[in-house]
Motif scaffolding. Sequence first.
Motif, short mmCIF file in Angstrom:
data_model
loop_
_atom_site.label_atom_id
_atom_site.label_comp_id
_atom_site.label_asym_id
_atom_site.label_seq_id
_atom_site.Cartn_x
_atom_site.Cartn_y
_atom_site.Cartn_z
N ALA A 119 -33.45 -8.83 -9.02
CA ALA A 119 -33.53 -9.91 -8.03
C ALA A 119 -34.99 -10.29 -7.77
O ALA A 119 -35.33 -11.47 -7.67
N GLU A 120 -35.84 -9.27 -7.71
CA GLU A 120 -37.27 -9.52 -7.53
C GLU A 120 -37.83 -10.26 -8.75
O GLU A 120 -38.63 -11.20 -8.61
N LEU A 121 -37.40 -9.85 -9.93
CA LEU A 121 -37.87 -10.52 -11.16
C LEU A 121 -37.42 -11.98 -11.19
O LEU A 121 -38.24 -12.88 -11.47
N LEU A 122 -36.16 -12.22 -10.91
CA LEU A 122 -35.63 -13.59 -10.94
C LEU A 122 -36.35 -14.46 -9.92
O LEU A 122 -36.72 -15.62 -10.21
N SER A 123 -36.55 -13.91 -8.72
CA SER A 123 -37.23 -14.68 -7.67
C SER A 123 -38.67 -15.02 -8.08
O SER A 123 -39.14 -16.16 -7.90
N GLY A 124 -39.36 -14.03 -8.67
CA GLY A 124 -40.74 -14.28 -9.11
C GLY A 124 -40.82 -15.30 -10.21
O GLY A 124 -41.72 -16.16 -10.23
N MET A 125 -39.87 -15.26 -11.15
CA MET A 125 -39.87 -16.23 -12.25
C MET A 125 -39.51 -17.63 -11.76
O MET A 125 -40.06 -18.63 -12.26
N LEU A 126 -38.62 -17.71 -10.77
CA LEU A 126 -38.27 -19.02 -10.20
C LEU A 126 -39.46 -19.65 -9.47
O LEU A 126 -39.60 -20.88 -9.46
N ALA A 127 -40.29 -18.80 -8.88
CA ALA A 127 -41.48 -19.32 -8.19
C ALA A 127 -42.42 -20.01 -9.18
O ALA A 127 -43.14 -20.95 -8.82
N LEU A 128 -42.39 -19.57 -10.44
CA LEU A 128 -43.24 -20.16 -11.46
C LEU A 128 -42.57 -21.31 -12.20
O LEU A 128 -43.24 -22.23 -12.67
N ASP A 129 -41.24 -21.22 -12.32
CA ASP A 129 -40.52 -22.24 -13.10
C ASP A 129 -39.12 -22.43 -12.54
O ASP A 129 -38.22 -21.64 -12.81
N LYS A 130 -38.93 -23.52 -11.80
CA LYS A 130 -37.64 -23.78 -11.17
C LYS A 130 -36.59 -24.28 -12.17
O LYS A 130 -35.42 -24.38 -11.85
N SER A 131 -37.01 -24.57 -13.38
CA SER A 131 -36.07 -25.11 -14.36
C SER A 131 -35.48 -24.04 -15.28
O SER A 131 -34.70 -24.35 -16.18
N LEU A 132 -35.87 -22.78 -15.08
CA LEU A 132 -35.32 -21.72 -15.93
C LEU A 132 -33.81 -21.62 -15.75
O LEU A 132 -33.24 -22.12 -14.77
N LYS A 133 -33.17 -20.98 -16.68
CA LYS A 133 -31.71 -20.87 -16.63
C LYS A 133 -31.27 -19.40 -16.57
O LYS A 133 -31.99 -18.51 -17.04
N PHE A 134 -30.10 -19.21 -16.02
CA PHE A 134 -29.51 -17.87 -15.91
C PHE A 134 -28.18 -17.87 -16.65
O PHE A 134 -27.37 -18.80 -16.49
N TYR A 135 -27.97 -16.84 -17.44
CA TYR A 135 -26.71 -16.71 -18.18
C TYR A 135 -26.00 -15.42 -17.74
O TYR A 135 -26.65 -14.37 -17.61
N PHE A 136 -24.70 -15.53 -17.50
CA PHE A 136 -23.94 -14.28 -17.31
C PHE A 136 -22.51 -14.44 -17.80
O PHE A 136 -21.96 -15.53 -17.86
N SER A 137 -21.97 -13.28 -18.21
CA SER A 137 -20.60 -13.22 -18.73
C SER A 137 -19.88 -12.04 -18.09
O SER A 137 -20.42 -10.93 -18.05
N GLN A 138 -18.69 -12.31 -17.56
CA GLN A 138 -17.86 -11.24 -17.01
C GLN A 138 -16.40 -11.57 -17.29
O GLN A 138 -16.00 -12.73 -17.30
N LYS A 139 -15.59 -10.53 -17.53
CA LYS A 139 -14.21 -10.71 -18.00
C LYS A 139 -13.17 -10.22 -16.99
O LYS A 139 -12.05 -9.89 -17.37
N CYS A 140 -13.52 -10.17 -15.72
CA CYS A 140 -12.63 -9.62 -14.71
C CYS A 140 -11.37 -10.49 -14.52
O CYS A 140 -11.35 -11.67 -14.87
N LYS A 141 -10.32 -9.85 -13.96
CA LYS A 141 -9.06 -10.56 -13.81
C LYS A 141 -8.29 -10.02 -12.61
O LYS A 141 -8.30 -8.82 -12.34
N VAL A 142 -7.61 -10.90 -11.90
CA VAL A 142 -6.75 -10.53 -10.78
C VAL A 142 -5.30 -10.53 -11.25
O VAL A 142 -4.84 -11.49 -11.87
N TYR A 143 -4.59 -9.43 -10.97
CA TYR A 143 -3.18 -9.30 -11.32
C TYR A 143 -2.33 -9.33 -10.05
O TYR A 143 -2.86 -9.23 -8.94
N PRO A 144 -1.02 -9.45 -10.19
CA PRO A 144 -0.15 -9.39 -9.00
C PRO A 144 -0.27 -8.06 -8.28
O PRO A 144 -0.63 -7.04 -8.89
N ASP A 145 0.01 -8.06 -6.99
CA ASP A 145 -0.04 -6.84 -6.19
C ASP A 145 0.86 -5.75 -6.78
O ASP A 145 1.89 -6.05 -7.40
N VAL A 146 0.47 -4.51 -6.56
CA VAL A 146 1.28 -3.38 -7.02
C VAL A 146 1.49 -2.42 -5.85
O VAL A 146 0.77 -2.47 -4.85
N GLN A 147 2.46 -1.54 -5.99
CA GLN A 147 2.73 -0.58 -4.91
C GLN A 147 1.84 0.64 -5.05
O GLN A 147 1.66 1.18 -6.13
N SER A 148 1.28 1.06 -3.93
CA SER A 148 0.54 2.31 -3.86
C SER A 148 0.97 3.03 -2.57
O SER A 148 2.02 2.69 -2.00
#
Length: 466
Positions: free
Chosen positions: A230-259
């Motif tokens: 977070a500190e790195l991203l903030s510092g880089m944004l201070a120098l260049d507001k046009s930089l880009k961020f990439y992220f990938s996540q594969k999470c998924k929500v399923y129907p409720d289950v009994q516990s």
Amino acid sequence: MKKLLVLLLLFTVTFTYSQNDDDKLQLEKIYKTSLTNGKSYEWLDYLSNQIGGRLSGSYNAEKAVQYTKSQLDSLGLDRVWLQPVMVPKWVRGIKEYAYIESSPGKTNQVNICALGGSVATPEGGLKAEVIEVKGIDDLATIGKEKIEGKIVFYNRPMQPELIHTFEAYGNCVDQRYAGAMEAAKYGAVGVIVRSMNLRLDDLPHTGSMSYGETPENKRIPAAAISTNDAELLSGMLALDKSLKFYFSQKCKVYPDVQSYNVIGEIKGNEYPNEIITVGGHLDSWDLGDGSHDDGAGCVQSMDVLRLLKETGYKPKRTIRVVLFMNEENGLRGGKKYAEEAKGKGENHVFALESDSGGFTPRGFSFDCDEANFNKILQWKSLFEPYLIHYFEKGYSGADIGPLKDTGLVLAGLRPDSQRYFDHHHASNDTFEHVNKRELELGAATMASLVYLIDKYGTLLPKKVKG
């Protein structure tokens, strides 16, 4: 008459001293038993190392239900049972990946993790420009025109000057919980949130988030980023507001289950309809093994009943341990327990929760009226030989919170919290970071308070109407 008054006075002084002396001896027995023959560390070892992270709705969570029930069964309690509860099922999927792109082909890989309940990124991931904010209120100031199509980066740190670390957490956790819901209203395509952590390290910390009433097709992916990154991203944004961020996540929500909530009790021999509850939450996040949050609270609560039995104490009131399911991303277990208690007309007089880690115990915070608080303060000196000194009014715990309107006294164990957020919801919330002696001191401290509440009762508890 004068002689009679003197005798009465002597009797009162002797009786009072005798009661205090008995209490002192009982606390000594509880602490000695916990420190020389405790079970909490052994139970936590199995829960953490043989089962592992216990995300609500997961196979590990169900293994934890069966394991803890079997251990309660072995204690010879009067009753042990499972209380069914429907819980959400969210799966993280394969490990997340992210980088900062300062120019085409020039990237810095960073550490992120999906927030619990988040949707996945589009197939192939998400790349966009970033706009940094310090909080949700900044969104309205910046406006939709500057936010639309970008990733919102929430970068409000926990306040290091606050001694009470849970206060620092409370002051910035809204950006994690509601950040995606609010940013989506301004056309953001994703959210990156600074981890709730007081130190600078490379570990992202997950946690629950909500989309509120946002339609499913308008929901945007949300991830936590480590404090160093977070500190790195903030510092880089201070120098260049046009930089880009990439992220990938594969999470998924399923129907409720009994516990299940796992429950065991010792019936009181004088006031069996007055219930004292002690507990923690059995579910955890999936990055670590949930030793501090909240395996520690569960095994301490289990050991409260064992310690009272082991020291030969016969409770006047019914003492019940409850291992709640789904505190982390729904509070379904706590709500279900309170709902059934009210429906059955159960008379809960006291509830104690341990959900602040297995660190050195300092005392308790109480959610109750002045009369009950002042009564409890009379016992404070009994705890001082064990360096327990914190007796304050305040927050008790999330899982016992739904019981509040029944008029009972609520309490939360308060360990030293300075290291807690180093591990909270991160991959280093693991067994090796729990100190055996500190964990056992916490179990003894809880058992001691439960003993005193049981022996002397609370003032004018209100009965629940069915």
